[in-house]
Write a protein that holds these residues in place. Structure first.
Motif, PDB file in Angstrom:
ATOM      1  N   HIS A  22       0.747  -0.916  -0.081  1.00 24.31           N
ATOM      2  CA  HIS A  22      -0.359  -0.125  -0.018  1.00 24.31           C
ATOM      3  C   HIS A  22       0.952   0.892  -0.144  1.00 24.31           C
ATOM      4  CE1 HIS A  22      -3.860  -1.670   0.540  1.00 24.31           C
ATOM      5  NE2 HIS A  22      -3.276  -2.562   1.429  1.00 24.31           N
ATOM      6  N   LEU A  23       2.385   1.374   0.481  1.00 25.09           N
ATOM      7  CA  LEU A  23       3.152   2.660   0.381  1.00 25.09           C
ATOM      8  C   LEU A  23       2.728   3.409  -0.633  1.00 25.09           C
ATOM      9  CD1 LEU A  23       4.981   3.717   2.493  1.00 25.09           C
ATOM     10  CD2 LEU A  23       6.782   2.396   0.694  1.00 25.09           C
ATOM     11  N   ASP A  24       2.577   2.718  -2.108  1.00 27.48           N
ATOM     12  CA  ASP A  24       2.712   3.598  -3.243  1.00 27.48           C
ATOM     13  C   ASP A  24       1.130   3.952  -3.796  1.00 27.48           C
ATOM     14  OD1 ASP A  24       5.292   3.543  -3.793  1.00 27.48           O
ATOM     15  OD2 ASP A  24       5.233   1.885  -4.576  1.00 27.48           O
ATOM     16  N   ARG A  25       0.381   3.679  -2.880  1.00 28.10           N
ATOM     17  CA  ARG A  25      -0.978   4.343  -3.137  1.00 28.10           C
ATOM     18  C   ARG A  25      -1.966   5.141  -1.652  1.00 28.10           C
ATOM     19  NH1 ARG A  25      -4.368   0.234  -0.883  1.00 28.10           N
ATOM     20  NH2 ARG A  25      -6.170   1.083  -1.494  1.00 28.10           N
ATOM     21  N   ASP A  89       3.844   0.615  13.623  1.00 27.03           N
ATOM     22  CA  ASP A  89       4.474   1.713  14.555  1.00 27.03           C
ATOM     23  C   ASP A  89       5.316   2.263  13.651  1.00 27.03           C
ATOM     24  OD1 ASP A  89       5.297   2.207  17.148  1.00 27.03           O
ATOM     25  OD2 ASP A  89       6.899   1.633  16.048  1.00 27.03           O
ATOM     26  N   GLY A  90       4.641   3.869  13.279  1.00 27.48           N
ATOM     27  CA  GLY A  90       5.156   5.020  12.949  1.00 27.48           C
ATOM     28  C   GLY A  90       4.199   4.569  11.980  1.00 27.48           C
ATOM     29  N   HIS A  96       3.207   9.443   5.298  1.00 26.58           N
ATOM     30  CA  HIS A  96       3.501  10.199   4.429  1.00 26.58           C
ATOM     31  C   HIS A  96       4.533   9.829   3.844  1.00 26.58           C
ATOM     32  CE1 HIS A  96       1.859  13.063   7.425  1.00 26.58           C
ATOM     33  NE2 HIS A  96       2.023  14.651   7.013  1.00 26.58           N
ATOM     34  N   GLN A  97       4.572   8.947   3.346  1.00 32.78           N
ATOM     35  CA  GLN A  97       5.436   7.929   3.082  1.00 32.78           C
ATOM     36  C   GLN A  97       6.930   7.920   3.501  1.00 32.78           C
ATOM     37  OE1 GLN A  97       4.278   8.972  -1.012  1.00 32.78           O
ATOM     38  NE2 GLN A  97       3.928   6.922  -1.197  1.00 32.78           N
TER      39      GLN A  97
END
Length: 269
Positions: A22-25, A89-90, A96-97
């Motif tokens: 999911h990091l790129d969306r 965690d974070g 905010h990528q």
């Protein structure tokens, strides 16, 4: 590797896969506010579900204590084993990528943490420990740093972000450490900060008011890497108080003295 630790690493890696997917969306995710500056996304929930399902596949009767879903116990007699889970965690960093977040899983047996895993999916770094068996990063044995004094030390911390009732005490400790060390880092994932103490990337860490899932795995990993992790009074009440101080044994004493001078007794419980 102990069977419980093996399942914890499997679960952490599977959750890390969910997170990276999911990091790129980020802009398409559903995000909820749990409180001031406290967020939960569908990725947190998906990762947590992945972890729980992995555990339940092998240990259906074990108790679960997870950040998003809370405590889960079977009916009748409680299990002697409890899994303490932070699926992401974070979260603010993730949203905010900003590539500093992790999965943290600890396994508590008869009330004492015996196994811990912290997984950084971005760097593919798996920090693991079992009590009495040492700490490892991707199968490489870990040791805390040998830094002896504060003046050359690099410390990590976490700023108050939703509960500001202790901000004066925190700022006093921060000021003291800022003026007596080589530097302070605030990266935004307490679990990774603790893992970095264990592998010597930072020499020490302190933070107020954390949750058990933030620190249970990291505290054990540090101890198994030859370091100390305690509450602000030097005891083992950090999972209850949320206050944790961690460092190599030589630096720990000096850090504890600073905490003693800057943090009032009532906040060091």
């Amino acid at each position: 590797m102990h069977p419980l630790l093996n399942i914890a690493t499997q679960a952490a890696r599977a959750a890390g896969g969910n997170i990276l997917h999911h990091l790129d969306r980020i802009d398409q995710l559903n995000v909820e506010h749990k409180g001031k500056n406290d967020y939960v996304s569908e990725v947190d929930k998906e990762a947590e579900n992945t972890i729980i399902q992995t555990i339940k596949k092998y240990y259906p009767d074990h108790d679960i204590f997870a950040e998003e879903s809370g405590a889960s116990k079977k009916q009748g007699k409680p299990s002697e084993v409890r899994w303490i889970i932070d699926p992401l965690d974070g979260t603010t960093n993730f949203l905010h990528q900003f590539p500093q977040f992790s999965v943290s899983i600890a396994v508590e047996v008869k009330g004492k943490v015996q196994h811990g895993v912290i997984f950084d999916p971005v760097r593919d770094e798996m920090f693991t420990a079992s009590r009495g068996s040492g700490a490892y990063l991707n199968n490489r044995r870990l040791r805390v740093s040998q830094q002896k004094t504060l003046d050359n030390a690099l410390l990590a911390t976490g700023f108050p972000y939703h509960d500001f009732s202790y901000i004066d005490a925190y700022m006093a400790s921060l000021k003291s450490f800022m003026t007596s060390t080589a530097g302070i880092r605030r990266a935004g994932s307490a679990a990774l900060d603790l893992a970095y103490v264990a592998c010597g990337r930072v020499d020490g860490f302190w933070e107020f008011n954390l949750k058990p899932w933030d620190i249970a795995a990291g505290a054990l990993i540090i101890q198994e890497a030859g370091g100390l992790s305690t509450d602000f009074n030097g005891g083992d009440n950090y999972l209850t108080s949320g206050n944790i101080l961690a460092a190599n044994p030589k630096l720990y004493k000096e850090m504890a003295q600073t905490i003693g001078k800057t943090v009032p007794n009532e906040l060091r419980k």
